[in-house]
Scaffold this active site. Structure first.
Site, PDB file in Angstrom:
ATOM      1  N   GLY A 131      29.335  98.734 -28.838  1.00 41.71           N
ATOM      2  CA  GLY A 131      30.300  98.001 -29.661  1.00 41.71           C
ATOM      3  C   GLY A 131      29.950  98.060 -31.146  1.00 41.71           C
ATOM      4  O   GLY A 131      28.944  98.661 -31.554  1.00 41.71           O
ATOM      5  N   TYR A 132      30.773  97.449 -31.923  1.00 39.35           N
ATOM      6  CA  TYR A 132      30.606  97.497 -33.389  1.00 39.35           C
ATOM      7  C   TYR A 132      29.239  96.945 -33.798  1.00 39.35           C
ATOM      8  O   TYR A 132      28.437  97.640 -34.437  1.00 39.35           O
ATOM      9  CB  TYR A 132      31.740  96.694 -34.034  1.00 39.35           C
ATOM     10  CG  TYR A 132      31.556  96.412 -35.506  1.00 39.35           C
ATOM     11  CD1 TYR A 132      31.246  97.433 -36.408  1.00 39.35           C
ATOM     12  CD2 TYR A 132      31.716  95.115 -36.004  1.00 39.35           C
ATOM     13  CE1 TYR A 132      31.097  97.169 -37.771  1.00 39.35           C
ATOM     14  CE2 TYR A 132      31.577  94.840 -37.359  1.00 39.35           C
ATOM     15  CZ  TYR A 132      31.264  95.857 -38.233  1.00 39.35           C
ATOM     16  OH  TYR A 132      31.113  95.586 -39.570  1.00 39.35           O
ATOM     17  N   ASN A 172      35.618  97.248 -25.016  1.00 41.78           N
ATOM     18  CA  ASN A 172      36.094  97.269 -26.411  1.00 41.78           C
ATOM     19  C   ASN A 172      35.169  98.174 -27.224  1.00 41.78           C
ATOM     20  O   ASN A 172      34.801  97.862 -28.353  1.00 41.78           O
ATOM     21  CB  ASN A 172      36.091  95.836 -26.959  1.00 41.78           C
ATOM     22  CG  ASN A 172      36.771  95.721 -28.311  1.00 41.78           C
ATOM     23  OD1 ASN A 172      37.636  96.521 -28.658  1.00 41.78           O
ATOM     24  ND2 ASN A 172      36.356  94.739 -29.098  1.00 41.78           N
ATOM     25  N   ASP A 210      28.561  96.185 -15.765  1.00 39.86           N
ATOM     26  CA  ASP A 210      29.106  94.910 -16.215  1.00 39.86           C
ATOM     27  C   ASP A 210      28.075  93.820 -15.962  1.00 39.86           C
ATOM     28  O   ASP A 210      27.684  93.594 -14.817  1.00 39.86           O
ATOM     29  CB  ASP A 210      30.401  94.625 -15.445  1.00 39.86           C
ATOM     30  CG  ASP A 210      31.290  93.687 -16.205  1.00 39.86           C
ATOM     31  OD1 ASP A 210      30.786  92.615 -16.613  1.00 39.86           O
ATOM     32  OD2 ASP A 210      32.457  94.024 -16.426  1.00 39.86           O
ATOM     33  N   SER A 240      26.933  82.709 -32.875  1.00 37.57           N
ATOM     34  CA  SER A 240      28.016  82.800 -33.846  1.00 37.57           C
ATOM     35  C   SER A 240      28.103  81.520 -34.646  1.00 37.57           C
ATOM     36  O   SER A 240      27.813  80.431 -34.139  1.00 37.57           O
ATOM     37  CB  SER A 240      29.327  83.020 -33.084  1.00 37.57           C
ATOM     38  OG  SER A 240      30.433  82.732 -33.895  1.00 37.57           O
ATOM     39  N   TYR A 295      35.861  80.265 -27.239  1.00 36.01           N
ATOM     40  CA  TYR A 295      34.859  81.276 -27.600  1.00 36.01           C
ATOM     41  C   TYR A 295      33.600  80.614 -28.166  1.00 36.01           C
ATOM     42  O   TYR A 295      32.474  80.905 -27.754  1.00 36.01           O
ATOM     43  CB  TYR A 295      35.433  82.267 -28.629  1.00 36.01           C
ATOM     44  CG  TYR A 295      34.380  83.127 -29.263  1.00 36.01           C
ATOM     45  CD1 TYR A 295      33.802  84.172 -28.541  1.00 36.01           C
ATOM     46  CD2 TYR A 295      33.927  82.883 -30.559  1.00 36.01           C
ATOM     47  CE1 TYR A 295      32.808  84.957 -29.110  1.00 36.01           C
ATOM     48  CE2 TYR A 295      32.940  83.666 -31.126  1.00 36.01           C
ATOM     49  CZ  TYR A 295      32.378  84.695 -30.402  1.00 36.01           C
ATOM     50  OH  TYR A 295      31.384  85.464 -30.954  1.00 36.01           O
ATOM     51  N   LYS A 338      29.466  80.419 -26.810  1.00 34.39           N
ATOM     52  CA  LYS A 338      28.254  80.707 -27.592  1.00 34.39           C
ATOM     53  C   LYS A 338      27.334  79.482 -27.607  1.00 34.39           C
ATOM     54  O   LYS A 338      26.114  79.583 -27.469  1.00 34.39           O
ATOM     55  CB  LYS A 338      28.645  81.128 -29.016  1.00 34.39           C
ATOM     56  CG  LYS A 338      29.378  82.472 -29.081  1.00 34.39           C
ATOM     57  CD  LYS A 338      28.413  83.610 -28.799  1.00 34.39           C
ATOM     58  CE  LYS A 338      29.073  84.882 -28.326  1.00 34.39           C
ATOM     59  NZ  LYS A 338      28.130  85.960 -28.014  1.00 34.39           N
ATOM     60  N   ASN A 384      30.308  86.394 -40.961  1.00 32.25           N
ATOM     61  CA  ASN A 384      31.353  87.407 -40.787  1.00 32.25           C
ATOM     62  C   ASN A 384      30.828  88.812 -41.034  1.00 32.25           C
ATOM     63  O   ASN A 384      30.851  89.289 -42.173  1.00 32.25           O
ATOM     64  CB  ASN A 384      32.524  87.111 -41.729  1.00 32.25           C
ATOM     65  CG  ASN A 384      33.267  85.853 -41.329  1.00 32.25           C
ATOM     66  OD1 ASN A 384      32.665  84.779 -41.218  1.00 32.25           O
ATOM     67  ND2 ASN A 384      34.544  85.977 -41.071  1.00 32.25           N
ATOM     68  N   GLY A 405      43.361  75.120 -36.989  1.00 28.20           N
ATOM     69  CA  GLY A 405      41.955  75.368 -36.672  1.00 28.20           C
ATOM     70  C   GLY A 405      41.166  76.007 -37.797  1.00 28.20           C
ATOM     71  O   GLY A 405      39.933  76.013 -37.771  1.00 28.20           O
TER      72      GLY A 405
END
Lengths: 381, 381
Positions: free
Chosen positions: A15-16, A41, A78, A148, A172, A176, A203, A335
Site C-alpha cells: 500500500g501507499y 487497495n 489476509d 492515526s 475507523y 485504531k 496527514n 464531523g
C-alpha cells in the site's frame, strides 16, 4: 561484513504507506522485509519498485547477496484469516525467524467505515488480534502499529499531544483506538516480553522523490492531496469542493498537519530502533492518553507540527503541477474539526524523529509520482 | 393453537447466566432456543435440566409438540471460529430461520483477563465480530448483548445510570466496552435493519428455585456468592478473605448490587420483547454513555438498585445455609471501588423490567442449588 539484517514482517507493505515504510526499512541497512498483503487497495508492482529503488541506492560494487537482501518476500493473504499469518511465521522459523512486525494493513476510509462497520472491525480488529496471537505463539514480541490522529477525535487542545484524551468520532477511528487498547493490554500482561509502539499518523502525503512509488487509491481519492494531484492529470474536471470557509483559521478553511510520506516512513525505522530501549516506556500510561500501567507500550504522534489550510495546499499544488484548480466553497461537512495539528515533541525527544521535508518538497514529489504515473500502477510492471 | 415460537440463538446457553436465560425464554412461551457452546466453563447437563424444568411447568395435558418445543438444539462449537457459527445459520434456513441472538458467551474473569488478554480479545471481540458478520449475511438483525457494569470502571456517581461515562478499568471490561461500541456502530450503519440492546449486568447471584441449575465455576470461584455457597458444603476451609473493612460504607466492606439470576434472565426476555419497538431508541446516544446517533442501539443496567456489603452477604448466607463462616479481614484489593450500585430506573421505565426477588430468596435458592449439587454438575446427567 555488515551485520545481518533483521527480518520485519510488514502487513500491507504494497500500500501507499506500507511501500514507503518497506523502502525505509531496506535503505536503513538493518532490516529485510517480508509482507502479507491482500492487494485490496494496493499493487504488487509497488513492491518490485521498492526493491528497485533500494538496489539502485547500493554502491556500484555491491554483491549479489547485498542485492538479494533487498528483495521482498510476498505472501498474498489476509490477516483476518489466522492461518494466512501462521503460514508465514511457520516458514520463517527455518529462515532465522521474524524479529518484529510493522502492522500497517487496514481499511482506512472514515466515511466508508460508518457504512460497513463489520468489515472495518474484521479487517482492523480481528486481524490485529489474530496477528498478536500468532506472534505470541511464535515468541515474536516486537510490534510497531499504524495508528492515526483520528483516535483524538475533536481534541480539546491544538497542537495535540499524545496525552490528549482519546475520543474517536468515527468507526475507523474506533478501530485504531481499540487496537491501541488491545496492544496496551497485551504489553501490560507481560512487560518482560511484549514491546509495542503505536504511531499516530497525521496527514501523510507526497511520494518518494524518484516518483516510482506513490499513492494510488482505488476510486475517487478521499484525501485532499491525491485528489489534487489526480485533478492535475485531468481527472475529476468538476473541480474541488471546499467544505466550509468560515472556520476560525488562517483563511477560513480547515487546517491539517501534512507530513511527507518519507518522513513518516522513517519514523517507523526510528520506532524499530527504539523498541528495545527501556527508558521510553517509563511514563507510558499517561503519556499515551491511557491510565498508568507497567507495560512496555508507547504511542507517538507522527506529524510535522505545522498546520496548512485547504487553500494553502491548493496553492502549493498549483505551484508544483502548474494546474489551475477549479474550487467551489460548499457547506461545512459533518464531523470536520477546524484544526488538527500534531505536537511532535515527544517523538523528536524519544525517537529522534523529525519531519524535515517541507510543503514544497511534498508537492513536488507528489507531482513527480503523479505525472510519471498518471494512471497509478495500473497496467504497469 | 398458540402462536409459533421464534427461534433464538443463545451463545453460551449452557453457562450459569445462559442457562437461566434459556429457561426464561422457554418459559415465556414465545421463544425456542438453539445454542452454540464450547463447554469451556459449562456443562451439557445444564441444558437438559433447563428443558426438564420447562417441561415440568407445562400443563398436564400438554402435547408432545409442546414438549418438543422446549428441547434445546446444541451445537458444540466456538464462536471465535466463524464457520462454527455459519453452520447453525445455514442449517436453520430450512427450519424457519433464526429471529434473534442473545450473545452471552464470553470469558469473564477480570483477573485472568489481565494475564491472557489475547485470549480474552479473541473470545470476546473477534467472536462478537464473527457473530455480527454471519448475522448480517443471513439477514438476522436482532441482538441482545451481555454487557457488564465493568464498562463503568470506577463511576463518578452512585447509583450508576446508563449515561455515566464508560471507562472500564480491566481488560475484561474493555472487551465488553468495545463490543458495545461495535454494536452501536453496526446499528448506526443501518437503522432500518439492525437493533441491539446491551444489558449491563451488576452482580448476578442465586439460582432457579428448583435447585436444578445454578452456578458451577471451574476452580476457585472468583465471585463472592458461589465462594460462600461452596464453603458451606465444605470447600475452601481456610475461610473468606475480606479485602478491606475501612471503606466509607455501611460496615466498611465493599458494597455491590446483587441481582437474582432469575430476575436478570427475565430481563433478556423483556429486552427481546422491546427490540422491535422504535420508541426506546429515540434518545439512545447520550442515554447509553456514547455520543448521540441515529441507530437503534440501547444499553440498560440490570441491577436491583440496592447495595449489599460483603459482611451483609456473609450474614445472609449464614442464615440460608446454617454454615458459620470463618472470615479474615485483609488489605484492600487493587482496583476495587467501595460501592457499585445500579440505577435501574431506565430498564424499569422502558423495558418494564423489575428485579423483584430479594436477598433472602437469592441466598435460599443458591443454597438449594449448592446443597442439592455439592459438586455442581460433575458426573451428573
Amino acid at each position: 561484513m555488515a551485520s545481518p539484517r533483521k527480518t520485519i514482517l510488514i502487513t500491507g507493505a504494497a500500500g501507499y504507506i506500507g511501500s514507503h515504510i518497506a523502502l525505509c526499512c531496506l535503505l536503513s541497512g538493518k532490516f529485510s522485509v517480508v509482507t502479507i498483503d491482500n492487494f485490496h487497495n494496493s499493487y504488487p508492482t509497488a513492491l518490485k519498485r521498492v526493491t528497485k529503488i533500494a538496489q539502485d541506492a547500493l554502491p556500484a560494487d555491491a554483491s549479489d547477496d547485498d542485492k538479494k537482501a533487498l528483495e521482498i518476500e510476498v505472501y498474498r493473504g489476509d490477516i483476518s484469516i489466522k492461518s494466512d499469518i501462521e503460514k508465514i511465521f511457520d516458514e520463517y522459523k527455518s529462515k532465522g525467524g521474524i524479529w518484529g512486525v510493522i502492522h500497517v494493513a487496514a481499511l482506512k476510509s472514515v466515511g466508508e467505515s460508518g457504512e460497513i462497520p463489520i468489515k472495518y472491525y474484521e479487517n482492523n480488529i480481528t486481524a490485529t488480534i489474530n496477528l498478536l496471537d500468532v506472534m505470541e505463539r511464535n515468541q515474536v514480541y516486537n510490534i510497531v502499529y499504524s495508528s492515526s490522529a483520528t483516535v483524538y477525535g475533536a481534541p480539546p487542545e491544538c497542537p495535540i499531544s499524545e496525552s490528549s484524551p482519546l475520543q474517536p468520532e468515527s468507526c475507523y477511528g474506533r478501530t485504531k483506538f481499540m487496537s491501541e487498547l488491545i496492544l496496551k493490554d497485551v504489553c501490560d500482561s507481560a512487560p518482560e516480553k511484549w514491546r509495542a509502539i503505536s504511531l499516530r499518523y497525521f496527514n501523510p502525503a507526497g511520494a518518494h522523490p524518484s516518483g516510482q512509488i506513490g499513492e494510488d487509491p482505488r476510486g475517487r481519492p478521499g484525501n485532499l492531496l491525491p485528489l489534487l494531484s489526480q485533478m492535475a492529470v485531468g481527472k475529476f474536471p468538476e473541480g474541488l469542493k471546499v467544505f466550509g470557509n468560515d472556520y476560525t483559521t488562517v483563511d477560513g478553511t480547515c487546517v491539517r498537519d501534512y507530513i511527507h510520506i518519507m518522513d513518516l516512513a522513517q519514523g517507523h525505522v526510528d520506532a524499530l530502533a527504539a523498541l528495545p530501549r527501556d527508558d521510553i516506556y517509563a511514563a507510558q500510561g499517561k503519556a499515551s492518553g491511557f491510565g498508568a500501567s507497567g507495560g512496555k507500550y508507547k504511542a507517538y504522534n507522527l506529524g510535522k507540527g505545522e498546520g496548512m489550510s485547504v487553500l494553502q495546499m491548493v496553492a502549493a499544488m498549483e505551484k508544483a503541477s502548474g494546474h489551475k484548480y477549479k474550487t467551489e466553497v460548499v457547506g461545512r461537512r459533518t464531523g470536520d474539526v477546524p484544526e488538527l495539528v500534531a505536537n511532535p515533541a515527544l517523538a523528536e525527544k524519544e525517537l529522534g524523529f523529525k519531519a524535515t521535508r517541507g510543503l514544497e518538497e511534498m508537492c513536488r514529489d507528489l507531482w513527480k509520482w503523479q505525472s510519471q504515473n498518471p494512471k497509478g500502477y495500473e497496467g504497469q510492471e
